[in-house]
Write a protein that holds these residues in place. Structure first.
Motif, PDB file in Angstrom:
ATOM      1  N   UNK A  58      37.004  14.256  82.576  1.00  0.00           N
ATOM      2  CA  UNK A  58      37.394  15.047  83.315  1.00  0.00           C
ATOM      3  C   UNK A  58      38.429  14.713  84.449  1.00  0.00           C
ATOM      4  N   UNK A  59      39.238  15.701  84.570  1.00  0.00           N
ATOM      5  CA  UNK A  59      40.180  15.512  86.044  1.00  0.00           C
ATOM      6  C   UNK A  59      39.672  16.000  87.131  1.00  0.00           C
ATOM      7  N   UNK A  60      39.931  15.336  88.279  1.00  0.00           N
ATOM      8  CA  UNK A  60      39.519  15.917  89.567  1.00  0.00           C
ATOM      9  C   UNK A  60      40.349  17.044  90.166  1.00  0.00           C
ATOM     10  N   UNK A  61      39.748  18.202  90.655  1.00  0.00           N
ATOM     11  CA  UNK A  61      40.287  19.269  91.345  1.00  0.00           C
ATOM     12  C   UNK A  61      39.626  19.431  92.705  1.00  0.00           C
ATOM     13  N   UNK A  62      40.786  19.457  93.497  1.00  0.00           N
ATOM     14  CA  UNK A  62      40.238  19.755  95.092  1.00  0.00           C
ATOM     15  C   UNK A  62      40.746  21.377  95.433  1.00  0.00           C
ATOM     16  N   UNK A  63      41.746  21.239  96.135  1.00  0.00           N
ATOM     17  CA  UNK A  63      42.426  22.681  96.402  1.00  0.00           C
ATOM     18  C   UNK A  63      43.431  23.047  95.257  1.00  0.00           C
ATOM     19  N   UNK A  64      43.764  22.343  94.406  1.00  0.00           N
ATOM     20  CA  UNK A  64      44.383  22.942  93.295  1.00  0.00           C
ATOM     21  C   UNK A  64      45.831  23.205  93.487  1.00  0.00           C
ATOM     22  N   UNK A  65      46.363  22.784  94.515  1.00  0.00           N
ATOM     23  CA  UNK A  65      47.712  23.333  94.872  1.00  0.00           C
ATOM     24  C   UNK A  65      48.711  22.527  94.402  1.00  0.00           C
ATOM     25  N   UNK A  66      48.421  21.682  93.703  1.00  0.00           N
ATOM     26  CA  UNK A  66      49.444  20.864  92.615  1.00  0.00           C
ATOM     27  C   UNK A  66      49.118  21.037  91.437  1.00  0.00           C
ATOM     28  N   UNK A  67      47.769  20.973  90.829  1.00  0.00           N
ATOM     29  CA  UNK A  67      47.264  20.969  89.611  1.00  0.00           C
ATOM     30  C   UNK A  67      47.436  22.462  89.084  1.00  0.00           C
ATOM     31  N   UNK A  68      47.181  23.273  89.736  1.00  0.00           N
ATOM     32  CA  UNK A  68      47.016  24.887  89.251  1.00  0.00           C
ATOM     33  C   UNK A  68      48.340  25.428  89.291  1.00  0.00           C
ATOM     34  N   UNK A  69      49.082  25.163  90.155  1.00  0.00           N
ATOM     35  CA  UNK A  69      50.598  25.541  90.356  1.00  0.00           C
ATOM     36  C   UNK A  69      51.320  24.811  89.500  1.00  0.00           C
ATOM     37  N   UNK A  70      51.127  23.674  89.009  1.00  0.00           N
ATOM     38  CA  UNK A  70      51.850  22.883  88.346  1.00  0.00           C
ATOM     39  C   UNK A  70      51.583  23.734  86.724  1.00  0.00           C
ATOM     40  N   UNK A 121      44.029  20.648  82.680  1.00  0.00           N
ATOM     41  CA  UNK A 121      43.212  19.785  81.896  1.00  0.00           C
ATOM     42  C   UNK A 121      41.991  20.694  81.347  1.00  0.00           C
ATOM     43  N   UNK A 122      41.694  20.272  80.148  1.00  0.00           N
ATOM     44  CA  UNK A 122      40.525  20.874  79.482  1.00  0.00           C
ATOM     45  C   UNK A 122      39.260  20.731  80.302  1.00  0.00           C
ATOM     46  N   UNK A 123      39.083  19.287  80.709  1.00  0.00           N
ATOM     47  CA  UNK A 123      37.781  19.112  81.453  1.00  0.00           C
ATOM     48  C   UNK A 123      38.103  18.930  83.107  1.00  0.00           C
ATOM     49  N   UNK A 124      37.566  19.673  83.814  1.00  0.00           N
ATOM     50  CA  UNK A 124      37.652  19.638  85.175  1.00  0.00           C
ATOM     51  C   UNK A 124      36.378  19.209  86.005  1.00  0.00           C
ATOM     52  N   UNK A 125      36.409  18.520  86.816  1.00  0.00           N
ATOM     53  CA  UNK A 125      35.312  18.426  87.937  1.00  0.00           C
ATOM     54  C   UNK A 125      35.818  18.676  89.342  1.00  0.00           C
ATOM     55  N   UNK A 126      35.349  19.843  89.800  1.00  0.00           N
ATOM     56  CA  UNK A 126      35.665  20.121  91.287  1.00  0.00           C
ATOM     57  C   UNK A 126      34.967  19.111  92.387  1.00  0.00           C
ATOM     58  N   UNK A 127      35.722  18.463  93.074  1.00  0.00           N
ATOM     59  CA  UNK A 127      35.348  17.557  94.190  1.00  0.00           C
ATOM     60  C   UNK A 127      35.319  18.397  95.479  1.00  0.00           C
ATOM     61  N   UNK A 128      35.673  19.384  95.596  1.00  0.00           N
ATOM     62  CA  UNK A 128      36.026  20.232  97.156  1.00  0.00           C
ATOM     63  C   UNK A 128      34.826  20.274  97.915  1.00  0.00           C
ATOM     64  N   UNK A 129      33.635  20.097  97.192  1.00  0.00           N
ATOM     65  CA  UNK A 129      32.382  20.264  98.083  1.00  0.00           C
ATOM     66  C   UNK A 129      31.775  18.939  98.587  1.00  0.00           C
ATOM     67  N   UNK A 130      32.619  17.896  98.357  1.00  0.00           N
ATOM     68  CA  UNK A 130      31.822  16.466  98.812  1.00  0.00           C
ATOM     69  C   UNK A 130      32.184  16.421 100.082  1.00  0.00           C
ATOM     70  N   UNK A 131      31.176  16.996 100.801  1.00  0.00           N
ATOM     71  CA  UNK A 131      31.474  16.887 102.470  1.00  0.00           C
ATOM     72  C   UNK A 131      31.767  15.517 103.043  1.00  0.00           C
ATOM     73  N   UNK A 132      31.211  14.442 102.645  1.00  0.00           N
ATOM     74  CA  UNK A 132      31.324  13.211 103.017  1.00  0.00           C
ATOM     75  C   UNK A 132      32.588  12.771 102.849  1.00  0.00           C
ATOM     76  N   UNK A 133      33.535  13.291 102.011  1.00  0.00           N
ATOM     77  CA  UNK A 133      34.983  12.949 101.789  1.00  0.00           C
ATOM     78  C   UNK A 133      35.951  14.039 102.628  1.00  0.00           C
ATOM     79  N   UNK A 134      35.373  14.743 103.478  1.00  0.00           N
ATOM     80  CA  UNK A 134      36.194  15.639 104.372  1.00  0.00           C
ATOM     81  C   UNK A 134      36.017  15.169 105.751  1.00  0.00           C
TER      82      UNK A 134
END
Lengths: 297, 158
Positions: free
Chosen positions: A20-32, A41-54
């Protein structure tokens, strides 16, 4: 195809180990993907809720900025604005309010565009990237992380979790300045960041300068020792010469190589000027581009 | 993208109502709002994250819904232009945009209102520069912006 929402860094790393490829805001991945640049990417893992990384907080040898800290956070965080001002300058110039709300520092770093705005400030501060993979975590200097336009030395199963920033010194200041043709939804035509520490007599004690959009990656300017001992105007002029000499820009629809080479010197001069003035205690609001009227009229 | 895509099933909260959604994981929030939820106030302009016609609020912050995956909005709150009306009564931003002549063709208007709404929520006393920055992700090809900025400043002053 799969889409999962990671609840922990370990879950994200595991999903990435499975392709899987990570996606946070998607401002590069989705726009691209919508541009047709590269399919989603076929397989995505959303990382935007990992509060400890914010979070922004103390870290090894200085401070740690989590990979999910957004540009909107960076540009107003009092600690970042006070101590790592160039990073706030850069974050405030990215996209529009909506881009800055969902776009993350980690995404900007790992997208590895040579025109990224946050890269030159990070390089000037001597930041290192902390990445997590199946075998644990490791630290990578940014000049080893960025290997070319859109490419990094991180393995496909490694997730950027934070940027570590060394402690700022006394009497230091920094600034990031870019050439832009409009004031929103813009990408740097060229840009320069400067970090300066002043001696007690007001001359430069040490300086570092890094450049955007003039090479395959963000690059540090070599030989900035030449600024040491100089007063503001001479230091800025010297930085301009070094930057223009060392740039290796391309021509594209936004600027010719010769125009970029000239202008990156101008940006370096202005960045050193603003960094010195901030180091001397002058208050120049974030971003420098707006405060000094740099950029489009 | 694989042709044997299995749809993602999730709940999406729009304007305080939870909608069960079944959509491909690559489907953007804009299309889900317009086609699956059935609210067409949010517009597709450039479909390229440039123009802001598709602006919605995600957890209160403006986001370009054309370039945000709908599946990523689950568990968050989405507010569209339909959620800005107070019953049959127009929001002050809507009324002032009409009064000031800030609406011509109207295509950018929902996005403008969402960005302005978010701005005024976090800054009730914006400077003219704050308003310009707040609306800097929204393009208008009719008005020349002056009347839109005036309407937002008037709303803030009320």
């Amino acid at each position: 195809m799969s889409f999962t929402i990671a609840a922990t860094v370990e879950e994200a790393v595991e999903a990435m180990a499975n392709g899987a490829r990570p996606i946070a805001g998607g401002t590069d991945l989705v726009v691209g993907a919508r541009h047709g640049k590269s399919a989603l990417p076929d397989d995505l893992v959303a990382i935007d809720r990992l509060a400890e990384l914010a979070e922004i907080g103390p870290g090894p040898g200085g401070h740690r900025v989590g990979a999910l800290v957004t540009h909107a956070q960076l540009m107003i965080d009092p600690f970042i604005v006070e101590n790592y001002t160039a990073l706030a300058d850069a974050a405030a110039l990215v996209g529009s309010p909506s881009t800055r709300n969902v776009g993350t520092l980690g995404g900007n770093v790992m997208n590895a565009s040579p025109a990224m705005d946050t890269g030159a400030p990070l390089l000037v501060f001597g930041a290192t990237a902390r990445v997590a993979g199946p075998g644990g975590e490791r630290t990578v200097p940014l000049d080893e992380l960025w290997t070319g336009p859109g490419t990094t030395s991180a393995a496909a199963n490694e997730l950027l979790i934070a940027l570590n920033l060394p402690m700022p010194s006394d009497r230091c200041g920094s600034a990031y300045v870019r050439l832009e043709y409009r004031r929103a939804m813009e990408i740097a035509v060229v840009g320069a960041a400067a970090g300066v520490t002043l001696a007690e007599d007001g001359t430069v004690a040490s300086a570092s300068v890094a450049l955007s959009a003039v090479a395959p990656t963000i690059v540090a300017v070599a030989g900035t020792d030449a600024l040491n001992g100089l007063a503001l105007a001479d230091a800025a002029a010297t930085a301009a010469e070094l930057a223009s000499d060392q740039a290796s820009p391309i021509s594209d629809l936004r600027a010719s190589d010769s125009y970029r080479r000239h202008c990156v010197g101008v940006m370096a001069k202005r960045a050193v000027d603003a960094a010195c003035r901030r180091a001397a205690g002058e208050s120049i609001s974030v971003p420098v581009n707006r405060a000094l009227g740099i950029g489009a009229a | 993208m694989s042709e044997s895509a299995t749809p993602q099933n999730f709940d999406l909260e729009v304007n305080g109502i939870s909608y069960p959604i079944s959509a491909d994981q690559g489907k953007n929030l804009l299309s889900v709002i317009r086609e699956d939820v059935g609210l067409t106030g949010t517009k597709e302009g450039c479909d390229d994250c440039e123009c802001g016609a598709c602006m919605v609020l995600l957890d209160g912050q403006p986001v370009n819904s054309c370039s945000y995956l709908a599946v990523q909005a689950q568990g968050r709150t989405v507010t569209t232009i339909e959620g800005v009306m107070q019953g049959e009564e127009m929001h002050a931003l809507q009324r002032n945009l009409l009064d000031e002549g800030g609406v011509q063709c109207g295509f950018c208007t929902p996005g403008m209102i969402m960005s302005a709404h978010a701005l005024l929520d976090r800054n009730s006393n914006p400077t003219p520069e704050d308003v310009k920055i707040g609306l800097s992700g929204n393009l208008c090809r009719c008005t020349g912006y002056a009347k839109i900025l005036a309407a937002v400043e008037k709303t803030a002053a009320e």
